[in-house]
Design a protein around this motif. Structure first.
Motif, mmCIF file in Angstrom:
data_model
loop_
_atom_site.group_PDB
_atom_site.id
_atom_site.type_symbol
_atom_site.label_atom_id
_atom_site.label_comp_id
_atom_site.label_asym_id
_atom_site.label_seq_id
_atom_site.Cartn_x
_atom_site.Cartn_y
_atom_site.Cartn_z
ATOM 1 N N VAL A 142 -37.097 50.579 67.077
ATOM 2 C CA VAL A 142 -36.621 51.536 66.074
ATOM 3 C C VAL A 142 -36.069 52.739 66.832
ATOM 4 N N GLY A 143 -34.813 53.008 66.562
ATOM 5 C CA GLY A 143 -34.124 54.106 67.227
ATOM 6 C C GLY A 143 -33.160 54.755 66.262
ATOM 7 N N ASN A 144 -31.967 55.039 66.745
ATOM 8 C CA ASN A 144 -30.969 55.640 65.869
ATOM 9 C C ASN A 144 -29.597 55.079 66.184
ATOM 10 N N CYS A 145 -28.702 55.294 65.270
ATOM 11 C CA CYS A 145 -27.323 54.846 65.426
ATOM 12 C C CYS A 145 -26.597 55.817 66.352
ATOM 13 N N PRO A 146 -25.916 55.327 67.394
ATOM 14 C CA PRO A 146 -25.230 56.235 68.316
ATOM 15 C C PRO A 146 -24.162 57.098 67.633
ATOM 16 N N GLU A 147 -23.529 56.585 66.583
ATOM 17 C CA GLU A 147 -22.487 57.339 65.877
ATOM 18 C C GLU A 147 -23.075 58.332 64.869
ATOM 19 N N GLU A 148 -24.263 58.035 64.357
ATOM 20 C CA GLU A 148 -24.924 58.897 63.379
ATOM 21 C C GLU A 148 -26.370 59.062 63.824
ATOM 22 N N SER A 149 -26.623 60.040 64.666
ATOM 23 C CA SER A 149 -27.914 60.151 65.354
ATOM 24 C C SER A 149 -29.114 60.268 64.412
ATOM 25 N N GLY A 150 -28.931 60.714 63.201
ATOM 26 C CA GLY A 150 -30.055 60.831 62.280
ATOM 27 C C GLY A 150 -30.340 59.563 61.500
ATOM 28 N N LEU A 151 -29.533 58.537 61.657
ATOM 29 C CA LEU A 151 -29.694 57.304 60.892
ATOM 30 C C LEU A 151 -30.672 56.372 61.607
ATOM 31 N N ARG A 152 -31.832 56.171 60.993
ATOM 32 C CA ARG A 152 -32.841 55.281 61.571
ATOM 33 C C ARG A 152 -32.273 53.870 61.633
ATOM 34 N N THR A 153 -32.369 53.274 62.819
ATOM 35 C CA THR A 153 -31.812 51.944 63.042
ATOM 36 C C THR A 153 -32.873 51.045 63.657
ATOM 37 N N TYR A 154 -33.072 49.915 63.023
ATOM 38 C CA TYR A 154 -33.980 48.896 63.549
ATOM 39 C C TYR A 154 -33.112 47.882 64.279
ATOM 40 N N TYR A 155 -33.365 47.743 65.568
ATOM 41 C CA TYR A 155 -32.587 46.821 66.398
ATOM 42 C C TYR A 155 -33.356 45.528 66.624
ATOM 43 N N PHE A 156 -32.717 44.413 66.287
ATOM 44 C CA PHE A 156 -33.229 43.100 66.643
ATOM 45 C C PHE A 156 -32.634 42.795 68.015
ATOM 46 N N ILE A 157 -33.472 42.816 69.024
ATOM 47 C CA ILE A 157 -32.994 42.581 70.384
ATOM 48 C C ILE A 157 -32.998 41.077 70.620
ATOM 49 N N ILE A 158 -31.819 40.566 70.914
ATOM 50 C CA ILE A 158 -31.604 39.119 70.982
ATOM 51 C C ILE A 158 -31.291 38.696 72.408
ATOM 52 N N ARG A 159 -31.582 37.435 72.707
ATOM 53 C CA ARG A 159 -31.329 36.941 74.063
ATOM 54 C C ARG A 159 -30.042 36.136 74.159
ATOM 55 N N ASP A 160 -29.278 36.137 73.121
ATOM 56 C CA ASP A 160 -28.050 35.347 73.134
ATOM 57 C C ASP A 160 -26.980 36.039 72.310
ATOM 58 N N GLY A 161 -25.871 35.353 72.129
ATOM 59 C CA GLY A 161 -24.733 35.925 71.424
ATOM 60 C C GLY A 161 -24.862 35.922 69.914
ATOM 61 N N TYR A 162 -23.766 36.210 69.290
ATOM 62 C CA TYR A 162 -23.674 36.336 67.841
ATOM 63 C C TYR A 162 -23.764 34.965 67.160
ATOM 64 N N TYR A 163 -24.604 34.891 66.143
ATOM 65 C CA TYR A 163 -24.676 33.707 65.283
ATOM 66 C C TYR A 163 -24.553 34.177 63.850
ATOM 67 N N ARG A 164 -23.537 33.694 63.164
ATOM 68 C CA ARG A 164 -23.247 34.149 61.810
ATOM 69 C C ARG A 164 -24.427 33.968 60.871
ATOM 70 N N GLU A 165 -25.129 32.855 60.970
ATOM 71 C CA GLU A 165 -26.246 32.601 60.066
ATOM 72 C C GLU A 165 -27.346 33.662 60.225
ATOM 73 N N ARG A 166 -27.636 34.011 61.485
ATOM 74 C CA ARG A 166 -28.659 35.036 61.728
ATOM 75 C C ARG A 166 -28.166 36.394 61.240
ATOM 76 N N ALA A 167 -26.917 36.722 61.530
ATOM 77 C CA ALA A 167 -26.347 37.999 61.085
ATOM 78 C C ALA A 167 -26.370 38.087 59.557
ATOM 79 N N ASP A 168 -26.037 36.999 58.877
ATOM 80 C CA ASP A 168 -26.088 36.982 57.414
ATOM 81 C C ASP A 168 -27.519 37.177 56.909
ATOM 82 N N ALA A 169 -28.479 36.540 57.570
ATOM 83 C CA ALA A 169 -29.886 36.681 57.167
ATOM 84 C C ALA A 169 -30.383 38.114 57.381
#
Length: 98
Positions: free
Chosen positions: A26-53
């Protein structure tokens, strides 16, 4: 930045069910420093199904906590500790796959 246990629980439960997610922070968005951002740290590239979920989870949780402002995002990493150190906006690790 005040955190919400309900949102954190939802993010962690989601991560536990997706084996390519290796941590949640849990951190913040680099463009909007006050916006709480939960980051899912992944070990691989983009997968549409996961992004949609992730988007669906974000919408579901947003509807249940209408007074909260937050977003979910993915961030690639092979070394979580180094990545969090190199990108401070990723914030604090709140869950790590063991």
């Amino acid at each position: 930045m005040q955190r919400n246990g309900y949102i954190e629980s939802g993010a962690i439960d989601f991560a536990k069910n997706h084996d390519r997610i290796i941590a949640v922070s849990v951190g913040n968005c680099p463009e909007e420093s006050g916006l709480r951002t939960y980051y899912f740290i992944i070990r691989d590239g983009y997968y549409r199904e996961r992004a949609d979920a992730i988007s669906k989870l974000e919408l579901d949780l947003f509807g249940k906590v209408p007074n909260e402002t937050f977003i979910f995002a993915e961030w690639p990493s092979r070394d979580v500790d180094k990545t969090v150190k190199d990108y401070p906006f990723l914030g604090e690790i709140i869950w790590r796959r063991s």
